[in-house]
Design a protein around this motif. Sequence first.
Motif, PDB file in Angstrom:
ATOM      1  N   VAL A   6       0.849  -1.205   0.000  1.00 61.36           N
ATOM      2  CA  VAL A   6       0.000   0.000   0.000  1.00 61.36           C
ATOM      3  C   VAL A   6       0.875   1.242   0.000  1.00 61.36           C
ATOM      4  O   VAL A   6       0.650   2.196  -0.761  1.00 61.36           O
ATOM      5  CB  VAL A   6      -0.939  -0.004   1.223  1.00 61.36           C
ATOM      6  N   PHE A   7       1.904   1.243   0.845  1.00 63.80           N
ATOM      7  CA  PHE A   7       2.847   2.363   0.889  1.00 63.80           C
ATOM      8  C   PHE A   7       3.555   2.521  -0.451  1.00 63.80           C
ATOM      9  O   PHE A   7       3.664   3.629  -0.984  1.00 63.80           O
ATOM     10  CB  PHE A   7       3.855   2.125   2.015  1.00 63.80           C
ATOM     11  N   LYS A   8       3.998   1.409  -1.006  1.00 62.91           N
ATOM     12  CA  LYS A   8       4.736   1.452  -2.275  1.00 62.91           C
ATOM     13  C   LYS A   8       3.883   2.047  -3.390  1.00 62.91           C
ATOM     14  O   LYS A   8       4.369   2.826  -4.217  1.00 62.91           O
ATOM     15  CB  LYS A   8       5.200   0.042  -2.654  1.00 62.91           C
ATOM     16  N   SER A   9       2.621   1.716  -3.417  1.00 68.80           N
ATOM     17  CA  SER A   9       1.738   2.193  -4.486  1.00 68.80           C
ATOM     18  C   SER A   9       1.460   3.688  -4.379  1.00 68.80           C
ATOM     19  O   SER A   9       1.094   4.330  -5.369  1.00 68.80           O
ATOM     20  CB  SER A   9       0.416   1.427  -4.466  1.00 68.80           C
ATOM     21  N   HIS A  10       1.629   4.259  -3.179  1.00 62.70           N
ATOM     22  CA  HIS A  10       1.379   5.683  -2.977  1.00 62.70           C
ATOM     23  C   HIS A  10       2.669   6.476  -2.771  1.00 62.70           C
ATOM     24  O   HIS A  10       2.621   7.647  -2.419  1.00 62.70           O
ATOM     25  CB  HIS A  10       0.465   5.901  -1.761  1.00 62.70           C
ATOM     26  N   HIS A  11       3.795   5.812  -3.005  1.00 59.80           N
ATOM     27  CA  HIS A  11       5.076   6.449  -2.687  1.00 59.80           C
ATOM     28  C   HIS A  11       5.586   7.214  -3.902  1.00 59.80           C
ATOM     29  O   HIS A  11       6.334   6.694  -4.719  1.00 59.80           O
ATOM     30  CB  HIS A  11       6.098   5.387  -2.256  1.00 59.80           C
ATOM     31  N   ASN A  30      12.846   3.219  -0.994  1.00 56.59           N
ATOM     32  CA  ASN A  30      12.490   2.331  -2.106  1.00 56.59           C
ATOM     33  C   ASN A  30      13.388   1.098  -2.216  1.00 56.59           C
ATOM     34  O   ASN A  30      12.900  -0.010  -2.464  1.00 56.59           O
ATOM     35  CB  ASN A  30      12.543   3.103  -3.435  1.00 56.59           C
ATOM     36  N   GLU A  31      14.689   1.311  -2.044  1.00 62.06           N
ATOM     37  CA  GLU A  31      15.652   0.249  -2.314  1.00 62.06           C
ATOM     38  C   GLU A  31      16.007  -0.584  -1.082  1.00 62.06           C
ATOM     39  O   GLU A  31      16.454  -1.723  -1.210  1.00 62.06           O
ATOM     40  CB  GLU A  31      16.939   0.849  -2.910  1.00 62.06           C
ATOM     41  N   ILE A  32      15.847  -0.016   0.111  1.00 62.12           N
ATOM     42  CA  ILE A  32      16.199  -0.759   1.332  1.00 62.12           C
ATOM     43  C   ILE A  32      14.956  -1.101   2.150  1.00 62.12           C
ATOM     44  O   ILE A  32      14.670  -2.262   2.423  1.00 62.12           O
ATOM     45  CB  ILE A  32      17.192   0.047   2.203  1.00 62.12           C
ATOM     46  N   LEU A  33      14.191  -0.067   2.537  1.00 62.09           N
ATOM     47  CA  LEU A  33      13.108  -0.295   3.495  1.00 62.09           C
ATOM     48  C   LEU A  33      11.983  -1.145   2.912  1.00 62.09           C
ATOM     49  O   LEU A  33      11.554  -2.120   3.537  1.00 62.09           O
ATOM     50  CB  LEU A  33      12.551   1.043   3.984  1.00 62.09           C
ATOM     51  N   ILE A  34      11.485  -0.809   1.741  1.00 63.36           N
ATOM     52  CA  ILE A  34      10.349  -1.539   1.177  1.00 63.36           C
ATOM     53  C   ILE A  34      10.678  -3.017   0.932  1.00 63.36           C
ATOM     54  O   ILE A  34       9.914  -3.905   1.349  1.00 63.36           O
ATOM     55  CB  ILE A  34       9.827  -0.845  -0.093  1.00 63.36           C
TER      56      ILE A  34
END
Length: 229
Positions: A162-167, A215-219
Motif C-alpha cells: 500500500v505504501f509502495k503504491s502511494h510512494h 524504495n531500495e532498502i526499506l520496502i
Amino acid sequence: MGNKFARPISAGDSMVKLINEEYNILPILSRFSIPLGFGSKTIGEVCDEACINTDTFLLIVNFTLSGTIPPHINNKSNALGIIEFLHNSHDYFLGYKFPHIRNNLLSAVDESHSEINPAIIHFFDEYVRQVKQHFDYEEQNVWPYIKSLVDGTPSTDYNIAVFKSHHDEIGEKLSDLKNIILRYYTTTKPNLMYDVLVDIYNCEADLNSHNEIENEILIPMISELEGIS
C-alpha cells in the motif's frame, strides 16, 4: 549516489578519515544524532558510544556512497534503525532545512520583481506543505505498521505494498523552482540567489537519497518480513 568507494566502509574504519574522504555524509551522522568529538575512534566505537546499531549505520552509509546493499542483513533490527533514521530526516527537513531555504530565499528575492516574488515564495510554501503531508502519512501509517510487524503483531488492514503504491517522488517541484530561478529570474543580488540555488540543489539530492533508502532498502526489507510473519 556515486561510485567513489571501491570497497565497503566497515566498522573498523576511522570515522574522521571517512568524513574527510566524503564530507557529504555529515547529514547522515546528524540524523543518527551522533555527537561530534570523534578523536581517533572507529566507526564501530562511535556507534557503540552513541547507542546506534552499527550495521544499520553502515547499511545506510554504504548505500549512500556506492549503492551497495549487503546480501544478508538482520531485517528486524535494521528496520527499526532505518525508520528512526528516516523519522529524524523528516525532522531535519521540516524543522531546519526548509525554513533555512525559505529565509535565504526571502533575503535573495529582488525588489524589482515585487509582482512575482510572492508567487515564488508561495510556490515554495506549497511544496513544503506537500512534503509535510507525505511525511505525515509515513509517520502516522507506515512507521507504526513496521513497528507492529517487528513486534509480531502486524495490522491486518495494511501492508508495505500500500505504501509502495502511494510512494511518489517528493523532489520534483523543488526541481521546478530551481529551473524557474535559473531560467527566468534576474537579480541584483546574485550572490544571495546563488546561495539559495546551492541549498536547493543539495536539498533535492538529499530528498532523492531519502527516497532511494525507502524504495531500495526499506520496502524490500519489510516485504521480506511480511513473507515470514
